[in-house]
Design a protein around this motif. Structure first.
Motif, PDB file in Angstrom:
ATOM      1  N   ALA A   1      -0.456  -5.768   2.751  1.00  0.00           N
ATOM      2  CA  ALA A   1      -0.923  -4.390   2.911  1.00  0.00           C
ATOM      3  C   ALA A   1      -0.560  -3.890   4.318  1.00  0.00           C
TER       4      ALA A   1
ATOM      5  N   VAL B   1      -8.467   1.450  -3.316  1.00  0.00           N
ATOM      6  CA  VAL B   1      -8.108   0.105  -3.770  1.00  0.00           C
ATOM      7  C   VAL B   1      -9.249  -0.866  -3.491  1.00  0.00           C
TER       8      VAL B   1
ATOM      9  N   THR C   1       0.816  -1.213   0.000  1.00  0.00           N
ATOM     10  CA  THR C   1       0.000   0.000   0.000  1.00  0.00           C
ATOM     11  C   THR C   1       0.853   1.268   0.000  1.00  0.00           C
TER      12      THR C   1
ATOM     13  N   ARG D   1       0.903   7.618  -3.620  1.00  0.00           N
ATOM     14  CA  ARG D   1       0.570   6.196  -3.691  1.00  0.00           C
ATOM     15  C   ARG D   1       0.002   5.866  -5.067  1.00  0.00           C
TER      16      ARG D   1
ATOM     17  N   PHE E   1      -4.406   3.473   4.956  1.00  0.00           N
ATOM     18  CA  PHE E   1      -4.767   2.470   3.949  1.00  0.00           C
ATOM     19  C   PHE E   1      -5.529   3.140   2.799  1.00  0.00           C
TER      20      PHE E   1
END
Length: 427
Positions: free
Chosen positions: A223, A232, A190, A200, A228
């Motif tokens: 991950a 995704v 991640t 990212r 986070f």
């Protein structure tokens, strides 16, 4: 030459060995992976040095092949990888039978020693050691996280993300060779892109990978919970090719322990993240891992962890006891928890998960899943659903009275279930 590559540790090591094999085969050598042949000209052991048990396994494997060398079954013995990176000088002094020790980034030096120096880019060549229908795609090297217990940044350095174009090209070559499932790996997937793109880019990478025509499954592993990238998960919900599966090591739930671990997230944030992911994909298969026996983990903190595991009902869960690692911040903490207590806690939390796994699996009886066949083992075909990663998760066992093919996908009805396996039949 006849060369045998023995790979220990995680799937990231597997990828390293596969690139090494690709270049050796390109130079005309015959390369096996963990073969049991009577004799090899060269054995290369790619070691793991992550925790105490992994170090012990690496040492035992090296000594085993040293014994083979003494009786003439091996001419040259090379040791590389994480253990060699950390303890190269000590190992060289203690184990004289090894011809050469190399670190984690000295692949070209290994090839040069074997008179097989690569032409052009090192990532150009690869021969996979997995069944031909799935392969790992390593998107980055190293880690910037500095978790207090982890030696990986000391071994592999800072995070280095590969370029999206390079990864897509590699993925296309793998798919052209017959790969149907790509498993995305890195020390922290991640985090991907923050070093070279300054933001990212895991989402962008996945968008490009789903465009590959004959690729059927994309699976995300390794991950990290802090910051986070929820986009995704939103992409996962929309794209059929991305397996409804997330491997998200949480390591603990106690805020005080998480703070000492330098995980950059607390109990409240962890619970919210798990709930938010499940709100977007209710049937997502959630895999996680925990450390028990970390310094300062008292009975209260351990009970907190047990309660969290019980209530969260993770589909897959691994756990291991805390291992002191020289050079890490946690190494400075006093490790006052006896090993017997650590093992008792490990057994206790694994028992809780075993019962959860059995209940979840039994709920699947009567349902039908798409299953890929990985291998044939005794009286069964062994396969997996999109909710399972190879070697670490559940498997689906189908009687070998059916005529199936490895690497093919079938609709399988689940007729029985145990803690970590499903029993199925063709419909």
């Amino acid at each position: 030459m006849n060369i045998n590559i023995v790979t220990l540790g995680c799937s990231k090591n597997t990828v390293d060995s596969e690139f090494l094999a690709g270049h050796l085969r390109d130079k005309g050598h015959n390369v096996d992976f963990e073969a049991n042949k009577i004799r090899h000209d060269v054995v290369i052991i790619n070691t793991c040095g992550f925790i105490h048990d992994a170090k012990e396994e690496s040492i035992e494997t090296i000594l085993q092949y040293c014994a083979y060398k003494k009786i003439g079954r091996i001419e040259k013995l090379i040791v590389c990888g994480c253990l060699s990176q950390r303890y190269k000088e000590d190992l060289a002094k203690e184990i004289k039978e090894v011809d050469k020790f190399y670190g984690v980034f000295e692949w070209e030096e290994i090839l040069e020693y074997l008179h097989s120096k690569p032409q052009g880019k090192y990532y150009r060549n690869r021969n996979i050691s997995t069944p031909k229908h799935y392969a790992y795609l390593k998107i980055s090297e190293g880690c910037d996280r500095n978790c207090s217990y982890c030696s990986i940044p000391l071994i592999r350095g800072k995070n280095i993300s590969r370029e999206i174009e390079d990864l897509v090209q590699e993925a296309k070559l793998l798919v052209e060779s017959g790969v149907k499932e790509l498993i995305i790996i890195g020390q922290d997937t991640t985090y991907y892109g923050l070093d070279n793109y300054k933001k990212r880019r895991l989402y962008d990478l996945l968008v490009e990978l789903v465009k590959i025509e004959d690729l059927k499954w994309i699976r995300l592993q390794y991950a990290y919970p802090h910051q986070f990238p929820m986009e995704v998960i939103e992409l996962m919900a929309k794209e059929e090719k991305i397996c409804k599966y997330i491997d998200l090591p949480l390591q603990h739930i106690s805020t005080s322990i998480l703070s000492s671990m330098n995980r950059n997230i607390d109990k409240e944030g962890t619970i919210k993240l798990v709930n938010d992911i499940r709100a977007i994909i209710p049937d997502i298969a959630f895999r996680t891992t925990f450390i028990v026996g970390y310094p300062n983990e008292g009975e209260e903190e351990f009970e907190e962890l047990k309660e969290f595991v019980t209530n969260s009902r993770f589909d897959r869960m691994g756990a291991f006891t805390y291992s002191e690692e020289e050079g890490t911040p946690a190494y400075e903490l006093e490790d006052i928890i006896p090993q017997e207590t650590k093992i008792e806690r490990l057994d206790e939390i694994l028992y809780i998960q075993q019962n959860i796994s059995l209940e979840i699996n039994q709920e699947k009886i009567g349902k039908t899943y798409e299953v890929v066949i990985d291998r044939r083992d005794q009286d069964f075909w062994v396969g997996r659903t999109q909710y399972d990663s190879p070697e670490v998760d559940n498997e689906v066992l189908i009687p070998d009275t059916y005529k199936l093919e490895i690497g093919k996908f079938y609709n399988i009805r689940i007729v029985d279930a145990v803690e970590f396996d499903l029993i199925g039949e063709i419909i």
